[in-house]
Design a protein around this motif. Structure first.
Motif, PDB file in Angstrom:
ATOM      1  N   ILE A  48      50.739  58.625   3.722  1.00 55.62           N
ATOM      2  CA  ILE A  48      51.743  58.825   4.787  1.00 55.62           C
ATOM      3  C   ILE A  48      51.080  59.365   6.055  1.00 55.62           C
ATOM      4  CG2 ILE A  48      53.726  60.246   5.475  1.00 55.62           C
ATOM      5  CD1 ILE A  48      54.597  57.983   3.680  1.00 55.62           C
ATOM      6  N   GLN A  49      50.169  60.324   5.906  1.00 56.82           N
ATOM      7  CA  GLN A  49      49.487  60.889   7.071  1.00 56.82           C
ATOM      8  C   GLN A  49      48.732  59.809   7.842  1.00 56.82           C
ATOM      9  OE1 GLN A  49      47.043  63.921   5.257  1.00 56.82           O
ATOM     10  NE2 GLN A  49      48.618  65.488   5.478  1.00 56.82           N
ATOM     11  N   ASP A  50      48.001  58.977   7.113  1.00 58.11           N
ATOM     12  CA  ASP A  50      47.235  57.921   7.777  1.00 58.11           C
ATOM     13  C   ASP A  50      48.144  56.850   8.366  1.00 58.11           C
ATOM     14  OD1 ASP A  50      44.755  59.046   7.474  1.00 58.11           O
ATOM     15  OD2 ASP A  50      44.106  57.698   5.880  1.00 58.11           O
ATOM     16  N   LEU A  51      49.210  56.528   7.674  1.00 48.47           N
ATOM     17  CA  LEU A  51      50.139  55.536   8.215  1.00 48.47           C
ATOM     18  C   LEU A  51      50.766  56.044   9.507  1.00 48.47           C
ATOM     19  CD1 LEU A  51      51.540  52.823   7.968  1.00 48.47           C
ATOM     20  CD2 LEU A  51      53.276  53.947   6.541  1.00 48.47           C
ATOM     21  N   ARG A  64      53.812  49.159  12.444  1.00 48.56           N
ATOM     22  CA  ARG A  64      55.089  49.491  11.797  1.00 48.56           C
ATOM     23  C   ARG A  64      55.671  48.239  11.130  1.00 48.56           C
ATOM     24  NH1 ARG A  64      57.305  52.141  15.709  1.00 48.56           N
ATOM     25  NH2 ARG A  64      57.130  54.170  14.745  1.00 48.56           N
ATOM     26  N   ASN A  65      55.622  47.121  11.833  1.00 49.22           N
ATOM     27  CA  ASN A  65      56.153  45.870  11.285  1.00 49.22           C
ATOM     28  C   ASN A  65      55.333  45.385  10.098  1.00 49.22           C
ATOM     29  OD1 ASN A  65      58.161  45.813  13.264  1.00 49.22           O
ATOM     30  ND2 ASN A  65      56.811  44.745  14.687  1.00 49.22           N
ATOM     31  N   VAL A  66      54.032  45.516  10.185  1.00 52.54           N
ATOM     32  CA  VAL A  66      53.147  45.112   9.088  1.00 52.54           C
ATOM     33  C   VAL A  66      53.429  45.970   7.852  1.00 52.54           C
ATOM     34  CG1 VAL A  66      50.732  44.887   8.363  1.00 52.54           C
ATOM     35  CG2 VAL A  66      51.381  44.350  10.713  1.00 52.54           C
ATOM     36  N   ARG A  77      56.789  53.351  -0.301  1.00 50.32           N
ATOM     37  CA  ARG A  77      57.892  52.682   0.400  1.00 50.32           C
ATOM     38  C   ARG A  77      59.226  53.425   0.329  1.00 50.32           C
ATOM     39  NH1 ARG A  77      57.274  48.504   2.627  1.00 50.32           N
ATOM     40  NH2 ARG A  77      55.591  47.787   1.296  1.00 50.32           N
ATOM     41  N   ASN A  78      59.531  54.046  -0.787  1.00 44.08           N
ATOM     42  CA  ASN A  78      60.827  54.699  -0.951  1.00 44.08           C
ATOM     43  C   ASN A  78      60.819  56.182  -0.616  1.00 44.08           C
ATOM     44  OD1 ASN A  78      62.169  52.313  -1.757  1.00 44.08           O
ATOM     45  ND2 ASN A  78      61.270  52.523  -3.787  1.00 44.08           N
ATOM     46  N   ILE A  87      60.280  55.913   5.155  1.00 40.73           N
ATOM     47  CA  ILE A  87      61.508  55.401   5.757  1.00 40.73           C
ATOM     48  C   ILE A  87      61.658  55.914   7.187  1.00 40.73           C
ATOM     49  CG2 ILE A  87      64.029  55.473   5.578  1.00 40.73           C
ATOM     50  CD1 ILE A  87      63.542  55.529   2.450  1.00 40.73           C
ATOM     51  N   ARG A  88      61.326  57.167   7.407  1.00 37.76           N
ATOM     52  CA  ARG A  88      61.389  57.741   8.751  1.00 37.76           C
ATOM     53  C   ARG A  88      60.368  57.077   9.686  1.00 37.76           C
ATOM     54  NH1 ARG A  88      61.923  62.558   7.209  1.00 37.76           N
ATOM     55  NH2 ARG A  88      59.743  63.089   6.953  1.00 37.76           N
ATOM     56  N   LEU A  89      59.160  56.822   9.192  1.00 37.80           N
ATOM     57  CA  LEU A  89      58.125  56.191  10.012  1.00 37.80           C
ATOM     58  C   LEU A  89      58.480  54.750  10.388  1.00 37.80           C
ATOM     59  CD1 LEU A  89      54.782  57.275   8.308  1.00 37.80           C
ATOM     60  CD2 LEU A  89      55.467  57.719  10.665  1.00 37.80           C
TER      61      LEU A  89
END
Length: 82
Positions: A44-47, A58-60, A71-72, A77-79
């Motif tokens: 999550i941090q890297d994303l 974001r779309n990828v 994913r869940n 979800i916020r990102l």
């Protein structure tokens, strides 16, 4: 990223990030590797950093199977905004 060699891939992405800390793709790919080994927090941090540097990731991320492990989560979800 060679299947199953995610820890090695992470080390490689660490090097590319050190050389160019503003290259969003490296953070994104490292996020995928972290997801695949089950390290949700680092993924999550890297994303988040990847999307900050390159918003179209974001779309990828929205459809990338390598991120299914996160994913869940509320953070994903916020990102992604969905």
């Amino acid at each position: 990223m060679v299947f199953g060699r995610y820890n090695e891939a992470i080390l490689d992405y660490n090097k590319t990030i050190q050389l160019n800390p503003n290259f969003g793709n490296s953070y994104y790919l490292r996020s995928c590797a972290y997801s695949l080994i089950g390290n949700k927090q680092k993924s999550i941090q890297d994303l988040s950093k990847a999307i900050q540097l390159k918003p179209n990731l974001r779309n990828v991320a929205n459809t990338d199977k390598k991120l299914d492990n996160i994913r869940n989560t509320p953070e994903f979800i916020r990102l992604i905004g969905k």
